[in-house]
Design a protein around this motif. Sequence first.
Motif, PDB file in Angstrom:
ATOM      1  N   THR A 149       4.874 -11.407 -12.611  1.00  0.00           N
ATOM      2  CA  THR A 149       4.612 -12.698 -11.969  1.00  0.00           C
ATOM      3  C   THR A 149       5.218 -12.727 -10.574  1.00  0.00           C
ATOM      4  OG1 THR A 149       6.611 -13.744 -12.853  1.00  0.00           O
ATOM      5  CG2 THR A 149       4.614 -13.913 -14.196  1.00  0.00           C
ATOM      6  N   TRP A 150       4.784 -13.686  -9.780  1.00  0.00           N
ATOM      7  CA  TRP A 150       5.316 -13.910  -8.440  1.00  0.00           C
ATOM      8  C   TRP A 150       6.183 -15.157  -8.461  1.00  0.00           C
ATOM      9  CZ3 TRP A 150       4.935 -10.233  -4.964  1.00  0.00           C
ATOM     10  CH2 TRP A 150       3.878  -9.327  -5.035  1.00  0.00           C
ATOM     11  N   LYS A 151       7.389 -15.053  -7.918  1.00  0.00           N
ATOM     12  CA  LYS A 151       8.297 -16.194  -7.827  1.00  0.00           C
ATOM     13  C   LYS A 151       8.345 -16.647  -6.369  1.00  0.00           C
ATOM     14  CE  LYS A 151      13.010 -17.756  -8.377  1.00  0.00           C
ATOM     15  NZ  LYS A 151      14.391 -17.372  -8.595  1.00  0.00           N
ATOM     16  N   LEU A 152       8.030 -17.926  -6.133  1.00  0.00           N
ATOM     17  CA  LEU A 152       8.103 -18.495  -4.794  1.00  0.00           C
ATOM     18  C   LEU A 152       9.562 -18.590  -4.378  1.00  0.00           C
ATOM     19  CD1 LEU A 152       6.546 -19.894  -2.432  1.00  0.00           C
ATOM     20  CD2 LEU A 152       6.993 -22.061  -3.631  1.00  0.00           C
ATOM     21  N   ILE A 153       9.909 -17.981  -3.240  1.00  0.00           N
ATOM     22  CA  ILE A 153      11.301 -18.028  -2.770  1.00  0.00           C
ATOM     23  C   ILE A 153      11.447 -18.782  -1.459  1.00  0.00           C
ATOM     24  CG2 ILE A 153      12.018 -15.959  -4.017  1.00  0.00           C
ATOM     25  CD1 ILE A 153      11.842 -14.446  -1.291  1.00  0.00           C
ATOM     26  N   GLY A 154      10.346 -19.065  -0.777  1.00  0.00           N
ATOM     27  CA  GLY A 154      10.473 -19.797   0.476  1.00  0.00           C
ATOM     28  C   GLY A 154       9.147 -20.132   1.107  1.00  0.00           C
ATOM     29  N   PHE A 155       9.234 -21.014   2.082  1.00  0.00           N
ATOM     30  CA  PHE A 155       8.086 -21.414   2.888  1.00  0.00           C
ATOM     31  C   PHE A 155       8.362 -21.084   4.342  1.00  0.00           C
ATOM     32  CE2 PHE A 155       7.818 -24.383  -0.705  1.00  0.00           C
ATOM     33  CZ  PHE A 155       6.494 -24.206  -1.060  1.00  0.00           C
ATOM     34  N   ILE A 156       7.310 -20.867   5.096  1.00  0.00           N
ATOM     35  CA  ILE A 156       7.411 -20.765   6.553  1.00  0.00           C
ATOM     36  C   ILE A 156       6.636 -21.965   7.086  1.00  0.00           C
ATOM     37  CG2 ILE A 156       6.926 -19.402   8.616  1.00  0.00           C
ATOM     38  CD1 ILE A 156       7.021 -16.890   6.831  1.00  0.00           C
ATOM     39  N   THR A 157       7.377 -22.963   7.576  1.00  0.00           N
ATOM     40  CA  THR A 157       6.743 -24.193   8.025  1.00  0.00           C
ATOM     41  C   THR A 157       5.785 -23.896   9.177  1.00  0.00           C
ATOM     42  OG1 THR A 157       8.428 -24.736   9.664  1.00  0.00           O
ATOM     43  CG2 THR A 157       8.805 -25.541   7.395  1.00  0.00           C
ATOM     44  N   PRO A 158       4.788 -24.767   9.386  1.00  0.00           N
ATOM     45  CA  PRO A 158       3.868 -24.544  10.502  1.00  0.00           C
ATOM     46  C   PRO A 158       4.586 -24.348  11.841  1.00  0.00           C
ATOM     47  CG  PRO A 158       2.962 -26.179   9.034  1.00  0.00           C
ATOM     48  CD  PRO A 158       4.365 -25.888   8.548  1.00  0.00           C
ATOM     49  N   ASP A 159       5.651 -25.118  12.085  1.00  0.00           N
ATOM     50  CA  ASP A 159       6.397 -24.974  13.345  1.00  0.00           C
ATOM     51  C   ASP A 159       7.146 -23.648  13.429  1.00  0.00           C
ATOM     52  OD1 ASP A 159       5.531 -27.459  14.205  1.00  0.00           O
ATOM     53  OD2 ASP A 159       7.381 -28.494  13.612  1.00  0.00           O
ATOM     54  N   ASP A 160       7.471 -23.066  12.276  1.00  0.00           N
ATOM     55  CA  ASP A 160       8.233 -21.812  12.250  1.00  0.00           C
ATOM     56  C   ASP A 160       7.362 -20.561  12.164  1.00  0.00           C
ATOM     57  OD1 ASP A 160      10.674 -23.080  12.481  1.00  0.00           O
ATOM     58  OD2 ASP A 160      11.034 -23.150  10.318  1.00  0.00           O
ATOM     59  N   LYS A 161       6.050 -20.721  12.001  1.00  0.00           N
ATOM     60  CA  LYS A 161       5.168 -19.547  11.883  1.00  0.00           C
ATOM     61  C   LYS A 161       5.301 -18.579  13.069  1.00  0.00           C
ATOM     62  CE  LYS A 161       1.600 -21.257   8.750  1.00  0.00           C
ATOM     63  NZ  LYS A 161       0.159 -21.534   8.577  1.00  0.00           N
ATOM     64  N   PRO A 162       5.411 -19.068  14.315  1.00  0.00           N
ATOM     65  CA  PRO A 162       5.541 -18.100  15.413  1.00  0.00           C
ATOM     66  C   PRO A 162       6.795 -17.224  15.309  1.00  0.00           C
ATOM     67  CG  PRO A 162       4.979 -20.266  16.272  1.00  0.00           C
ATOM     68  CD  PRO A 162       5.300 -20.440  14.808  1.00  0.00           C
ATOM     69  N   PHE A 163       7.835 -17.725  14.629  1.00  0.00           N
ATOM     70  CA  PHE A 163       9.118 -17.028  14.558  1.00  0.00           C
ATOM     71  C   PHE A 163       9.356 -16.338  13.218  1.00  0.00           C
ATOM     72  CE2 PHE A 163       9.320 -21.040  16.914  1.00  0.00           C
ATOM     73  CZ  PHE A 163       9.391 -20.525  18.192  1.00  0.00           C
ATOM     74  N   GLY A 164       8.609 -16.725  12.192  1.00  0.00           N
ATOM     75  CA  GLY A 164       8.765 -16.142  10.866  1.00  0.00           C
ATOM     76  C   GLY A 164       9.988 -16.624  10.114  1.00  0.00           C
ATOM     77  N   TYR A 165      10.522 -17.794  10.470  1.00  0.00           N
ATOM     78  CA  TYR A 165      11.703 -18.321   9.784  1.00  0.00           C
ATOM     79  C   TYR A 165      11.321 -18.853   8.409  1.00  0.00           C
ATOM     80  CZ  TYR A 165      13.715 -18.434  14.503  1.00  0.00           C
ATOM     81  OH  TYR A 165      14.140 -18.114  15.766  1.00  0.00           O
TER      82      TYR A 165
END
Length: 172
Positions: A149-165
């Motif tokens: 299975t895949w466990k969700l560990i985080g999101f990259i918010t739309p504002d953070d997509k350019p930086f990959g945070y």
Amino acid sequence: LHLAGAQTMAGDIDDVIDQLCPAIMAMDGARAKDFGQEYCGAIYTLRDGMYYASFPSPQGRTTIVFEDKRKSCHAPRYVNDSRGYASILADYHSHPWFPSPMSPEDRRAKNQRWVIRIQFDAKCRVMKLIPHMDDPGRPGEVYVRQGKTWKLIGFITPDDKPFGYITPVDEA
């Protein structure tokens, strides 16, 4: 997965992903840390209900950044398959260290070409990024493989997509 000329294939993309790391970690330099090699490839379909992984390419370079060494390889932009038109769904690459989470460079929007990005380290910790580049308002999703299975560990918010945070998912 048999990498001596044949490609891996399965009816489920996760079955292909599960076969990649053990096979690639058996290749030259795949676990050799600072002296190691990254391997890259693509996961694609021929629109026949099956998923395939391209042969991994070791093409890349080692870059010294301050005291940190970085490896790189280049995922293919296309796959030639004599059986038909290859539609790429994901790229994959290995890291020759453990632990080695998906780097900010691996998560940055400008580096996303496909619907999925797969990365694994020398102990086969497999991570998946679904960047949702086709929907700028939707956050990217970062997962780690646990068993089947895949466990969700985080999101990259739309504002953070350019930086990959990554914004971690709360365990609560």
